[in-house]
Write a protein that holds these residues in place. Structure first.
Motif, PDB file in Angstrom:
ATOM      1  N   THR A 123       0.785  -1.341   0.092  1.00  0.00           N
ATOM      2  CA  THR A 123       0.199  -0.308   0.112  1.00  0.00           C
ATOM      3  C   THR A 123       0.886   1.216   0.094  1.00  0.00           C
ATOM      4  OG1 THR A 123      -1.674  -1.207   1.240  1.00  0.00           O
ATOM      5  CG2 THR A 123      -1.822   1.279   1.174  1.00  0.00           C
ATOM      6  N   ALA A 124       1.752   1.279   0.824  1.00  0.00           N
ATOM      7  CA  ALA A 124       2.989   2.538   0.878  1.00  0.00           C
ATOM      8  C   ALA A 124       3.496   2.678  -0.465  1.00  0.00           C
ATOM      9  CB  ALA A 124       3.829   2.269   1.877  1.00  0.00           C
ATOM     10  N   SER A 126       2.951  -4.151  -8.786  1.00  0.00           N
ATOM     11  CA  SER A 126       2.598  -4.595  -7.469  1.00  0.00           C
ATOM     12  C   SER A 126       1.846  -6.066  -7.504  1.00  0.00           C
ATOM     13  CB  SER A 126       1.447  -3.595  -6.945  1.00  0.00           C
ATOM     14  OG  SER A 126       0.671  -4.151  -5.986  1.00  0.00           O
ATOM     15  N   VAL A 137       2.259   1.812  -3.548  1.00  0.00           N
ATOM     16  CA  VAL A 137       1.342   1.914  -4.561  1.00  0.00           C
ATOM     17  C   VAL A 137       0.676   3.319  -4.207  1.00  0.00           C
ATOM     18  CG1 VAL A 137      -0.999   1.415  -5.502  1.00  0.00           C
ATOM     19  CG2 VAL A 137       1.037  -0.440  -5.107  1.00  0.00           C
ATOM     20  N   GLY A 138       0.895   3.812  -3.052  1.00  0.00           N
ATOM     21  CA  GLY A 138       0.144   4.969  -2.710  1.00  0.00           C
ATOM     22  C   GLY A 138       0.748   6.382  -3.150  1.00  0.00           C
ATOM     23  N   HIS A 139       2.100   6.141  -3.595  1.00  0.00           N
ATOM     24  CA  HIS A 139       2.845   7.238  -4.057  1.00  0.00           C
ATOM     25  C   HIS A 139       2.670   7.478  -5.869  1.00  0.00           C
ATOM     26  CE1 HIS A 139       4.959   8.419  -0.443  1.00  0.00           C
ATOM     27  NE2 HIS A 139       5.324   7.229  -0.331  1.00  0.00           N
ATOM     28  N   LEU A 188      -3.998   3.632  -5.822  1.00  0.00           N
ATOM     29  CA  LEU A 188      -4.314   3.304  -4.578  1.00  0.00           C
ATOM     30  C   LEU A 188      -5.835   2.743  -4.222  1.00  0.00           C
ATOM     31  CD1 LEU A 188      -3.061   3.243  -1.628  1.00  0.00           C
ATOM     32  CD2 LEU A 188      -3.834   5.586  -1.210  1.00  0.00           C
ATOM     33  N   ALA A 210      -7.021  -0.744  -3.224  1.00  0.00           N
ATOM     34  CA  ALA A 210      -7.705  -1.262  -2.026  1.00  0.00           C
ATOM     35  C   ALA A 210      -9.129  -2.066  -2.186  1.00  0.00           C
ATOM     36  CB  ALA A 210      -8.501   0.015  -1.516  1.00  0.00           C
ATOM     37  N   VAL A 217      -4.070   8.574  -6.597  1.00  0.00           N
ATOM     38  CA  VAL A 217      -5.164   8.104  -5.830  1.00  0.00           C
ATOM     39  C   VAL A 217      -5.933   7.153  -6.586  1.00  0.00           C
ATOM     40  CG1 VAL A 217      -6.703   9.675  -7.050  1.00  0.00           C
ATOM     41  CG2 VAL A 217      -7.321   8.931  -4.722  1.00  0.00           C
TER      42      VAL A 217
END
Length: 438
Positions: A36-37, A192, A39-41, A47, A51, A44
């Motif tokens: 998650t960390a 990912s 992909v979060g970059h 991310l 989810a 939105v």
């Protein structure tokens, strides 16, 4: 006859089995955090896609945990009867079943990935990205199930150290690979998904190698596979009852207010965290009780059950004390929103009060799973959901009882389960001795 030290149930032995099991249970959530960390970059949309698709994959894995827990129950009995080779053969059959189920899920998943994702997130960029991630990640399904089967038979023979090494190796390598593929190879969200599959392939390969090294027959045995499917059916129905309850709780919270669903999410995740700790104790209980019953020592199995119940109660009381002391500060770690913080106390004190009850229930879940009492566990969970949780939660929705009503429903669910497992414990009908439960 197996030596007494394999089934003593001392605090040291329970801890020795539970701590490595806990690390295995925690490895996947920790890897998801890393993923998650990373992909979060990307932004939105990736991310949000992770989810949605990650939730689908996680629910699928959760529903199929019988590959682990059912195999442990059967292997532990045979281990207790000094039939290690037969215990490992249970792992062989679980692995064949896992491979077949995994291949079937790949085919079905490729067909239905789009409709399922769009049901959860609607159409648009997020859904399109989520479908792409999920279709790649589903290729790892056979390896996820093979890892579950490997964990199952190894726990049954009271080996929790090697599964820890295997799972950490797979997730550790993949955690390094993920940013390399996402950013270094510029694959984005696809990187990912590939890293996720790599983790499953590495861990499953180690479990398969360990199975082959045992030098037992590797051919499928239809009768054993049918027996595993029977316990799997019961455990899967039980898991589905849990999911219906938790999804209903979230749905009612979401229909109340944003602050309510936010507060529910915070407290529920803490509850899941504590359940993770107690699940490790339940795994130790499975192994020890199954071994005692397999050795024909019903009286010892009953004594183990009461001892493990006391451990669970003490652990639950300690958790209640800790979360009482943390009540003024811990919620603020998760959110700074004043509306959410104002809602959290409506669930918090239910959460605290449920700790000792949960400690007993989860410990006895492990005892009954170790005894192979899956039919009773299925029925008692369905009754608790149908007559305890669901009537209260939908009454809450109708009359606007809010977060307190939702957690009152969870309390009713757990109290019905507590009554059921205590009655079962005292009755003693669960303690069926023998290498195989009749």
């Amino acid at each position: 006859m197996a030596q007494d030290t394999t089934r003593s149930g001392s605090l040291r032995q329970v801890t020795g089995l539970a701590l490595p099991a806990l690390a295995v249970l925690a490895a996947e959530p920790l890897y998801v955090l890393v993923d998650t960390a990373v992909v979060g970059h990307l932004g939105v949309v990736p991310l949000a896609a992770l989810a949605v698709a990650g939730t689908v994959l996680a629910q699928l894995s959760t529903t199929l945990t019988f590959f682990s827990y059912g195999t442990t129950a059967r292997a532990a009995r045979l281990h207790g009867a000094n039939r290690r080779a037969d215990a490992v053969v249970e792992g062989v059959q679980a692995s064949w079943l896992a491979l077949a189920a995994g291949l079937l899920l790949i085919i079905v998943g490729q067909v239905f990935a789009g409709p399922i994702v769009r049901l959860l997130s609607g159409s648009g960029a997020v859904a399109d990205a989520a479908v792409g991630w999920l279709r790649i990640a589903l290729l790892g399904t056979p390896f996820i199930l093979l890892t579950m089967a490997g964990n199952g038979w190894m726990r049954g023979v009271q080996d929790t150290a090697r599964p820890l090494r295997y799972v950490l190796a797979g997730n550790g390598i993949s955690a390094v690979l993920c940013p390399v593929l996402v950013y270094g190879a510029d694959l984005g969200l696809t990187g990912s998904a590939i890293a996720n599959v790599a983790a499953q392939v590495i861990a499953a390969g180690m479990f398969v190698r360990a199975l082959v090294s045992e030098r037992v027959p590797l051919r499928p045995v239809p009768a054993l596979i049918r027996a595993q499917l029977g316990i799997g059916r019961d455990l899967m129905l039980r898991t589905l009852a849990f999911q219906v309850c938790y999804i209903s709780a979230t749905a009612v919270a979401a229909h109340t207010s944003a602050a309510t669903v936010g507060a529910h999410q915070v407290v529920l995740q803490l509850w899941v965290f504590v359940a993770l700790l107690l699940d490790a104790v339940a795994i130790a209980a499975q192994s020890l009780v199954g071994a005692a019953l397999g050795a024909g020592e019903g009286a010892e199995a009953r004594e183990l059950a009461y001892r493990l119940t006391r451990y669970g109660l003490v652990f639950g009381v300690l958790c209640a004390i800790v979360f009482t002391l943390l009540a003024p500060v811990l919620p603020a770690v998760f959110t700074s929103d004043p509306a959410v913080l104002a809602e959290i106390p409506h669930a918090w004190w239910f959460f605290v009060a449920l700790q000792p009850i949960g400690g007993v229930v989860f410990a006895l879940d492990g005892v009954l799973l170790g005894a192979g009492d899956a039919g009773f566990m299925r029925n008692s969970t369905l009754v608790a959901a149908g007559f305890g949780f669901l009537p209260v939660v939908w009454t809450t929705n109708a009359f606007g009882w809010g977060l307190a009503g939702i957690w009152l429903a969870l309390t009713a669910f757990l109290l019905v389960r507590l009554a059921a497992v205590l009655i079962r414990l005292r009755g003693g009908r669960w303690a069926v001795v023998g290498a195989v439960r009749a």
